[in-house]
Structure formats: C-alpha cells, structure tokens
Design an enzyme around this catalytic site. Structure first.
Site, PDB file in Angstrom:
ATOM      1  N   ARG A 164     -29.370   1.702  -4.166  1.00  0.00           N
ATOM      2  CA  ARG A 164     -28.132   0.941  -4.193  1.00  0.00           C
ATOM      3  C   ARG A 164     -28.318  -0.409  -3.498  1.00  0.00           C
ATOM      4  NH1 ARG A 164     -27.251   4.095  -7.460  1.00  0.00           N
ATOM      5  NH2 ARG A 164     -25.652   5.678  -7.637  1.00  0.00           N
TER       6      ARG A 164
ATOM      7  N   ILE B 192       1.785   0.596  -6.622  1.00  0.00           N
ATOM      8  CA  ILE B 192       1.568  -0.404  -7.690  1.00  0.00           C
ATOM      9  C   ILE B 192       1.918   0.147  -9.074  1.00  0.00           C
ATOM     10  CG2 ILE B 192      -0.120  -1.872  -6.497  1.00  0.00           C
ATOM     11  CD1 ILE B 192      -2.330  -0.319  -8.106  1.00  0.00           C
TER      12      ILE B 192
ATOM     13  N   ASN C  39     -21.445  -1.051  -3.587  1.00  0.00           N
ATOM     14  CA  ASN C  39     -21.512  -0.175  -2.399  1.00  0.00           C
ATOM     15  C   ASN C  39     -21.230  -0.870  -1.079  1.00  0.00           C
ATOM     16  OD1 ASN C  39     -23.219   1.200  -4.582  1.00  0.00           O
ATOM     17  ND2 ASN C  39     -22.840   2.814  -3.071  1.00  0.00           N
TER      18      ASN C  39
ATOM     19  N   SER D  95     -15.974  -3.610 -10.079  1.00  0.00           N
ATOM     20  CA  SER D  95     -16.938  -2.648  -9.543  1.00  0.00           C
ATOM     21  C   SER D  95     -18.294  -2.717 -10.238  1.00  0.00           C
ATOM     22  CB  SER D  95     -16.363  -1.237  -9.700  1.00  0.00           C
ATOM     23  OG  SER D  95     -17.374  -0.276  -9.483  1.00  0.00           O
TER      24      SER D  95
ATOM     25  N   TYR E  94     -13.674   6.381 -13.732  1.00  0.00           N
ATOM     26  CA  TYR E  94     -13.497   5.287 -12.773  1.00  0.00           C
ATOM     27  C   TYR E  94     -14.095   3.990 -13.331  1.00  0.00           C
ATOM     28  CZ  TYR E  94     -14.251   2.362  -8.626  1.00  0.00           C
ATOM     29  OH  TYR E  94     -14.288   1.314  -7.732  1.00  0.00           O
TER      30      TYR E  94
ATOM     31  N   ASP F 229       0.853  -1.201   0.000  1.00  0.00           N
ATOM     32  CA  ASP F 229       0.000   0.000   0.000  1.00  0.00           C
ATOM     33  C   ASP F 229       0.881   1.241   0.000  1.00  0.00           C
ATOM     34  OD1 ASP F 229      -2.011   2.058   0.858  1.00  0.00           O
ATOM     35  OD2 ASP F 229      -3.262   0.291   1.120  1.00  0.00           O
TER      36      ASP F 229
HETATM   37  P1  NAD Z   1      -9.803   2.433   0.065  1.00  0.00           P
HETATM   38  O1  NAD Z   1      -9.505   3.757  -0.556  1.00  0.00           O
HETATM   39  O2  NAD Z   1     -10.128   2.389   1.502  1.00  0.00           O
HETATM   40  O3  NAD Z   1      -8.646   1.406  -0.230  1.00  0.00           O
HETATM   41  C1  NAD Z   1      -7.813   1.469  -1.364  1.00  0.00           C
HETATM   42  C2  NAD Z   1      -6.389   1.240  -0.895  1.00  0.00           C
HETATM   43  O4  NAD Z   1      -5.526   1.256  -2.037  1.00  0.00           O
HETATM   44  C3  NAD Z   1      -5.889   2.344   0.048  1.00  0.00           C
HETATM   45  O5  NAD Z   1      -5.300   1.784   1.189  1.00  0.00           O
HETATM   46  C4  NAD Z   1      -4.871   3.117  -0.790  1.00  0.00           C
HETATM   47  O6  NAD Z   1      -3.866   3.724  -0.010  1.00  0.00           O
HETATM   48  C5  NAD Z   1      -4.356   2.011  -1.701  1.00  0.00           C
HETATM   49  N1  NAD Z   1      -3.768   2.559  -2.922  1.00  0.00           N
HETATM   50  C6  NAD Z   1      -4.275   3.519  -3.730  1.00  0.00           C
HETATM   51  N2  NAD Z   1      -3.422   3.794  -4.719  1.00  0.00           N
HETATM   52  C7  NAD Z   1      -2.358   2.967  -4.564  1.00  0.00           C
HETATM   53  C8  NAD Z   1      -1.125   2.788  -5.263  1.00  0.00           C
HETATM   54  N3  NAD Z   1      -0.837   3.527  -6.333  1.00  0.00           N
HETATM   55  N4  NAD Z   1      -0.265   1.851  -4.800  1.00  0.00           N
HETATM   56  C9  NAD Z   1      -0.540   1.131  -3.689  1.00  0.00           C
HETATM   57  N5  NAD Z   1      -1.666   1.268  -2.973  1.00  0.00           N
HETATM   58  C10 NAD Z   1      -2.572   2.171  -3.405  1.00  0.00           C
HETATM   59  O7  NAD Z   1     -11.004   1.837  -0.803  1.00  0.00           O
HETATM   60  P2  NAD Z   1     -11.871   0.522  -0.585  1.00  0.00           P
HETATM   61  O8  NAD Z   1     -13.272   0.958  -0.456  1.00  0.00           O
HETATM   62  O9  NAD Z   1     -11.270  -0.345   0.440  1.00  0.00           O
HETATM   63  O10 NAD Z   1     -11.733  -0.145  -2.025  1.00  0.00           O
HETATM   64  C11 NAD Z   1     -10.923  -1.274  -2.275  1.00  0.00           C
HETATM   65  C12 NAD Z   1     -11.118  -1.700  -3.717  1.00  0.00           C
HETATM   66  O11 NAD Z   1     -12.496  -2.030  -3.940  1.00  0.00           O
HETATM   67  C13 NAD Z   1     -10.780  -0.661  -4.760  1.00  0.00           C
HETATM   68  O12 NAD Z   1     -10.199  -1.303  -5.853  1.00  0.00           O
HETATM   69  C14 NAD Z   1     -12.123  -0.074  -5.155  1.00  0.00           C
HETATM   70  O13 NAD Z   1     -12.112   0.464  -6.449  1.00  0.00           O
HETATM   71  C15 NAD Z   1     -12.981  -1.325  -5.066  1.00  0.00           C
HETATM   72  N6  NAD Z   1     -14.412  -1.061  -4.874  1.00  0.00           N
HETATM   73  C16 NAD Z   1     -14.843  -0.551  -3.693  1.00  0.00           C
HETATM   74  C17 NAD Z   1     -16.200  -0.337  -3.508  1.00  0.00           C
HETATM   75  C18 NAD Z   1     -16.739   0.206  -2.215  1.00  0.00           C
HETATM   76  O14 NAD Z   1     -17.968   0.337  -2.115  1.00  0.00           O
HETATM   77  N7  NAD Z   1     -15.923   0.506  -1.220  1.00  0.00           N
HETATM   78  C19 NAD Z   1     -17.110  -0.609  -4.547  1.00  0.00           C
HETATM   79  C20 NAD Z   1     -16.618  -1.121  -5.749  1.00  0.00           C
HETATM   80  C21 NAD Z   1     -15.275  -1.371  -5.894  1.00  0.00           C
END
Ligand code: NAD
Length: 350
Positions: A219, A64, A180, A127, A151, A38
């Site tokens: 949602r 990443i 969500n 997503s 996105y 991370d």
């Molecule tokens: P979050 O923002 O809490 O977690 C994302 C994590 O990725 C963070 O810890 C961030 O620091 C890390 N990150 C971002 N850019 C990075 C990089 N360049 N290198 C390394 N680490 C990096 O979000 P979340 O809600 O936990 O989402 C997790 C995943 O689920 C994501 O891929 C998001 O698109 C997907 N998602 C989430 C939801 C939701 O409702 N929360 C819905 C659909 C998809």
C-alpha cells in the site's frame, strides 16, 4: 506560492471522523468559520474536543441522506470538503445497501445542495479503490480498472456525478483519491478498523496482530498531514491557475484526456506519498516505532490469515498530477508519519 483556505466559511461533512476532524482543526487554525455535518455513524464527539470550544465552529448533527439537512448545512459556505461516507471494503460487502445510500445518495444530496448554494468549489474524498483490478503501477488518474467491491463502486460513481454536475451546472469539483490514510485519531476499534491503528492497538496490548494474506500485499500509506495539505490546495488554488497548469499536465503526458479551456474544473487527484510498502514492511516499521516506548514489542510475532475478498493486491500512486496542478508536495513519508502516529497512539491508547 502555497495556497491555503483562510478567512472563508467551510462545510466539512464527516467532520467527527478521522480525516474530517483533522481538517477542521487545520481550518480553524487558519481563521476560517467551519460547519461540521456528521451523524456520528463512525465519528466521535471526542474528535471535536478542540473545535467545540472555538466560536468559529458549528456542529450540525445530521445525516447526508436527508437533503434538507444538506441544504441547511451548506448555507453561506464558500467551500465544501465532503468527507462523510461509510468507509471500508468489508463493510460494503456485508451491507452494500447502506454503503450505497450513504456514499452515493448522500453524496448527490450534498453535491446538489452545494450547487444550489453556489459554493466556489466542492472538494470530496474519493478513493484509491477506484483503480480496482487494473494491474499497472504506479496508478495514474486516467487509467482505472473494474471495481472490486461495492465501496469502490460507490466512490467511482461519486466521481461520475461530480463530473456530470460540473458539466451540466457549472459547479467546480475536485476529487481526492486518498490512498490508505493514517495518523492521529484514526479509530483502532471495531470490525472495520484500518490496518495501522489495528496493528498498533494490538502491539500496545502485547497481542499478536493478524495480517490478511502472506504480508506481500502493498500500500501507499499516506500520513494525515499530507491529506490536509491536498485538501487546502484543492479548495484554494484559483481556477485560472488550475486551468493553466492542467494544460501543461495534459501536454506532458501521453494519454491524458484533453479538457477544453471553457470546461468547468472537475478533476481527480491521487493523494498519497508516492511510495509503496508491503504489510510485512509495515509490521516491521511499527514494531520498531513502538519498541521505543516498550522494548517487549520488538518480540511480538504477527499471525497470518487468508486474503480478504475485495482487497486490491498492490496500491501505489503516481502523484505527478497533484504536484503539477495543485502544487502538492507531501512532507511526511511512511517513516516520518509513523513516528508521529506511534507517539500519538502511545499517548492516547496506553
Ligand atoms: P471516518 O469513518 O473516520 O469518517 C467518516 C465520517 O462520516 C464519520 O464521522 C461518520 O460519522 C460520518 N458519516 C458517515 N455516514 C454519515 C451520514 N449518513 N451522514 C453524516 N455523516 C456521516 O473515515 P475517514 O477515514 O475519516 O474517511 C473520510 C473519507 O475519506 C470517507 O469518504 C472515506 O471513504 C474516504 N477515504 C478514506 C481513506 C482512509 O484511508 N481513511 C481512504 C480512501 C478514502
């Protein structure tokens, strides 16, 4: 049989975030060795408080977008649960370039590194935004519309790359289209906070939360523990069983594209509860849930503003594919999940 990931080495990218950190705790509880990658773009070190003291946990602070970092992080891993991304539709509209770099280039870096390392399966956060403007409800995995935001495009492109890597290089990939997600540790702060923690945090402060639109948008709100279950299954259900069940699923539903038995596993699944609630329903449920702790919250009125660009009006998942093929059986409804979430937020935000 209930499959779980046990006694394996697992890389969780985005592990300092909301979903990733919850996955890490579940994996450590099952005696796995866990590596977290991370860069703390949106993640927080506090989310790893419990994990940090576990000898089976390693944190790599890195990005990443850097391919060598990905290669190092995945060394010796059996599975990758790829969560790292920049979430949020409005964030991607404000800065499409960075979202693209992280969500697509970062994704391909990680997928490539996983393929080179010979991991057993690459499970990734897809997503529900991929359904875009397609109006049919509930959403079935093989019917999608046009993307409504940068996105959503990034997440769809990830699915295309995953399928392509499976076809070309033979790496097994499973995309989980989250709907969500909510629950403990979801960040209530910042311009791009998700709706549930944002509303909860306002209500706790006796502020009037703002709904975008008239509150009729709906949602399929999904509690975090359902998401953990889906990830465990997506990684651990054996290939032969997946193939067998995939055949049954294809035969059961008209229009599902047929996959040959020789093809490498590369599937996407909706991860949701399978019901939808409007934002007005959600507002009512949150007021009810939190009034248990503070009766004045019941009297707080919500404000209404314009709809946001890029938002899909309604989102509701069909979860039969996950049920049939992964054995996914979500335990938490919106109501039971909110009960847990409200308790957590009350203990942590108050
Ligand atoms: P979050 O923002 O809490 O977690 C994302 C994590 O990725 C963070 O810890 C961030 O620091 C890390 N990150 C971002 N850019 C990075 C990089 N360049 N290198 C390394 N680490 C990096 O979000 P979340 O809600 O936990 O989402 C997790 C995943 O689920 C994501 O891929 C998001 O698109 C997907 N998602 C989430 C939801 C939701 O409702 N929360 C819905 C659909 C998809």
């Amino acid at each position: 049989m209930n499959y779980v990931v046990k006694h394996n080495k697992v890389l969780v990218t985005g592990g300092a975030g909301f979903i990733g950190s919850n996955l890490i705790d579940a994996l450590l509880a099952n005696e796995n060795t866990v590596v977290c990658l991370d860069n703390f773009a949106t993640g927080k070190i506090e989310n790893l408080e419990a994990a940090k003291s576990n000898p089976n946990f390693t944190l790599i602070e890195g990005d990443i977008r850097d391919r060598n970092t990905c290669i190092k992080a995945v060394e010796g891993c059996d599975y990758v649960l790829h969560q790292a991304a920049l979430g949020s539709v409005p964030r991607s509209i404000a800065d499409p370039i960075t979202s693209t770099e992280v969500n697509i280039v970062g994704f391909v870096n990680m997928l490539f590194a996983a393929k080179e390392a010979g991991v057993k399966r690459f499970v990734y956060a897809a997503s529900s935004s991929t359904y875009g403007d397609h109006k049919a409800l509930p959403k079935v995995e093989h019917v999608i519309g046009n993307s409504l935001s940068p996105y959503a495009i990034t997440k769809y492109v990830d699915e295309l790359f995953a399928k392509n890597f499976s076809d070309i290089y033979g790496i097994e990939t499973v995309g989980l289209r989250y709907f969500n997600v909510f629950g403990r540790r979801q960040d209530p702060n910042g311009a791009y906070a998700a709706v549930i923690p944002k509303f909860v945090s306002s209500l706790i402060k006796h502020e009037s939360p703002k709904i975008n639109g008239d509150g009729s948008y709906s949602r399929d709100f999904t509690y975090i523990d359902n998401v953990i279950q889906a990830n465990q299954l997506a990684a651990s259900v054996p290939t032969e069983i997946l193939k067998e069940r995939l055949k049954d699923y294809q035969n059961s539903l008209a229009g599902v594209p047929k996959v040959s038995e020789e093809a490498t596993i590369s599937e996407v699944f909706n991860v949701a509860y399978g019901e939808r609630a409007s934002l007005n329903d959600l507002a009512g449920a949150l007021k009810k849930g939190l009034s248990k702790y503070d009766s004045e919250i019941a009297n707080i009125a919500f404000q209404y503003g314009p709809n946001r660009a890029g938002d899909v009006p309604h989102s509701h998942a069909a979860i039969e594919k996950g049920k049939t093929i992964l054995g996914y059986a979500p335990k938490y409804s919106l109501e039971t999940g909110l009960k847990e979430a409200c308790e957590w937020y009350w203990g942590n935000l108050k």
